[in-house]
Motif scaffolding. Structure first.
Motif, PDB file in Angstrom:
ATOM      1  N   PRO A  31     -42.956  47.164  19.336  1.00  0.00           N
ATOM      2  CA  PRO A  31     -42.918  45.743  19.712  1.00  0.00           C
ATOM      3  C   PRO A  31     -41.635  45.043  19.258  1.00  0.00           C
ATOM      4  N   ASP A  32     -41.347  43.891  19.876  1.00  0.00           N
ATOM      5  CA  ASP A  32     -40.044  43.233  19.676  1.00  0.00           C
ATOM      6  C   ASP A  32     -39.707  42.931  18.222  1.00  0.00           C
ATOM      7  N   LYS A  33     -40.679  42.452  17.443  1.00  0.00           N
ATOM      8  CA  LYS A  33     -40.394  42.098  16.036  1.00  0.00           C
ATOM      9  C   LYS A  33     -39.899  43.318  15.259  1.00  0.00           C
ATOM     10  N   ILE A  34     -40.492  44.472  15.554  1.00  0.00           N
ATOM     11  CA  ILE A  34     -40.076  45.688  14.836  1.00  0.00           C
ATOM     12  C   ILE A  34     -38.723  46.160  15.363  1.00  0.00           C
ATOM     13  N   VAL A  35     -38.488  45.969  16.664  1.00  0.00           N
ATOM     14  CA  VAL A  35     -37.167  46.318  17.220  1.00  0.00           C
ATOM     15  C   VAL A  35     -36.095  45.509  16.481  1.00  0.00           C
ATOM     16  N   GLN A  36     -36.399  44.234  16.211  1.00  0.00           N
ATOM     17  CA  GLN A  36     -35.393  43.368  15.580  1.00  0.00           C
ATOM     18  C   GLN A  36     -35.066  43.768  14.143  1.00  0.00           C
ATOM     19  N   LYS A  37     -36.078  44.149  13.367  1.00  0.00           N
ATOM     20  CA  LYS A  37     -35.820  44.351  11.926  1.00  0.00           C
ATOM     21  C   LYS A  37     -36.262  45.697  11.374  1.00  0.00           C
ATOM     22  N   GLY A  38     -36.928  46.524  12.193  1.00  0.00           N
ATOM     23  CA  GLY A  38     -37.563  47.708  11.601  1.00  0.00           C
ATOM     24  C   GLY A  38     -37.099  49.048  12.144  1.00  0.00           C
ATOM     25  N   ILE A  39     -35.986  49.074  12.897  1.00  0.00           N
ATOM     26  CA  ILE A  39     -35.500  50.366  13.397  1.00  0.00           C
ATOM     27  C   ILE A  39     -34.148  50.671  12.757  1.00  0.00           C
TER      28      ILE A  39
END
Ligand SMILES: [Zn+2]
Ligand SMILES: [Zn+2]
Length: 338
Positions: free
Chosen positions: A120-128
């Protein structure tokens, strides 16, 4: 795609499912390695309040970006990455107090025991995090549990360098937190009952003490000139051990509950120790995106050391066997490779 669907206690089926559709700000990940965590094993054998079946488990994973949404320019298909299974919102009270690990509004992925996973987008932003060439998919699965360990170390609230820390329990989390402490210039001691686990920890260069053969109280007395340990990290889910840990810690030191206990557990602790001796009882749960990044840095500085923790490899179809092997303590850390 194939997914291992958890259907309730002792039930997990490999099923054919549709590859998830992604929207413009999401990513589709082709999972390459997924490690099995104590939480997965607990869920499989006893159930877990956070995981309502049917669902896919698995939260320690790495893979290759398969597709990216239209709006994403930071990542490309084909990139090797490690990905956080959840990320904090950044806006709630806890996040604002720098406690992202207990964020009230986390975003989650579904579960990594599956060939593909939507991020999901939130994880794309800070978690990859893209993997550098030296980091294998397997070792990258340890970023998540190491991030939890770094949170545990941070919760001790003192610099661990040269401190005397006892880790009770030489399972994967006890080993991982000990390796992290070593990387931070602290030489922890693991106490453990199993001969095999003691040997394994020793091979990782960790100082060990057999709780079967040695009286821990006497050991601590000798080891610290009767002062007591700066901290005792309890990496076992046994309430009595937490109570016992107070015997080994010095005035002003800390006892940390590092392993999750059942909801209805009760401890018997002498408040004298907490008030007059100023011993802290602390806990830790999960990680924030900062711990996740720090854990990646730590692993990428010595991947060959962390790699040694992974002792068995399986295929997705053998997932039930993995759970049983871990339950029977035949395995330290297992990964499923795709
Ligand atoms: Zn885990
Ligand atoms: Zn939050």
């Amino acid at each position: 795609m194939l997914s291992a669907v958890y259907k309730g206690i002792d039930k997990i089926d490999i099923e054919e499912r549709d590859i998830p559709e992604i929207s413009r700000d999401e990513i589709l990940l082709k999972v390459k390695s997924a490690a099995i965590c104590g939480t997965d094993v607990k869920t499989f054998f006893k159930g877990h309040p956070l995981f309502t079946p049917p669902c896919v488990l698995g939260h320690e994973f790495s893979g290759i970006i398969d597709r990216v949404g239209k709006d994403i320019s930071r990542f490309r298909p084909g990139e090797r990455v490690v990905c956080a299974p959840y990320i904090e919102c950044g806006n709630c009270d806890n996040c604002k107090n720098k406690l992202g690990e207990i964020c009230k509004n986390k975003s989650f992925v579904e579960g990594a025991f599956s060939e593909y996973l939507k991020i999901p987008d939130k994880i794309v932003q800070k978690g990859i995090i893209p993997l550098n060439g030296k980091i294998s998919f397997e070792v990258a699965t340890l970023v998540e549990p190491l991030a939890c360990s770094l949170n545990g170390i941070q919760r001790l609230k003192f610099k661990v360098k040269d401190k005397k820390i006892l880790v009770i329990g030489g399972g994967p989390m006890g080993l991982l937190v000990s390796l992290a402490l070593k990387q931070l210039s602290c030489e922890p001691v693991i106490s453990e009952i199993s001969e095999e686990r003691l040997e394994f920890a020793k091979r990782l260069g960790i100082k060990v003490i057999s709780s079967k053969e040695t009286d821990l109280g006497k050991f601590v007395k000798n080891y610290t000139n009767s002062r007591g340990m700066d901290a005792v990290i309890v990496a076992l889910a046994i309430p009595q051990i937490i109570e016992e840990a107070f015997l080994y810690v010095k005035e002003g030191g800390a006892v940390e509950i590092f392993g999750g206990l059942p909801k209805d557990s009760v401890l018997k602790i002498n408040p004298f120790l907490i008030h007059y001796k100023e011993i802290d009882l602390i806990g830790n749960f999960g990680f924030s995106s900062k711990h996740f990044r720090d854990a990646y840095e730590m692993i990428s500085s010595s991947p060959e050391l962390f790699e040694k923790l992974i002792t068995q490899r399986y295929e997705l179809k053998d997932i039930k066997k993995v759970f049983y092997d871990i339950y029977e303590k035949k395995v330290i850390k297992a990964v499923i490779n795709f």
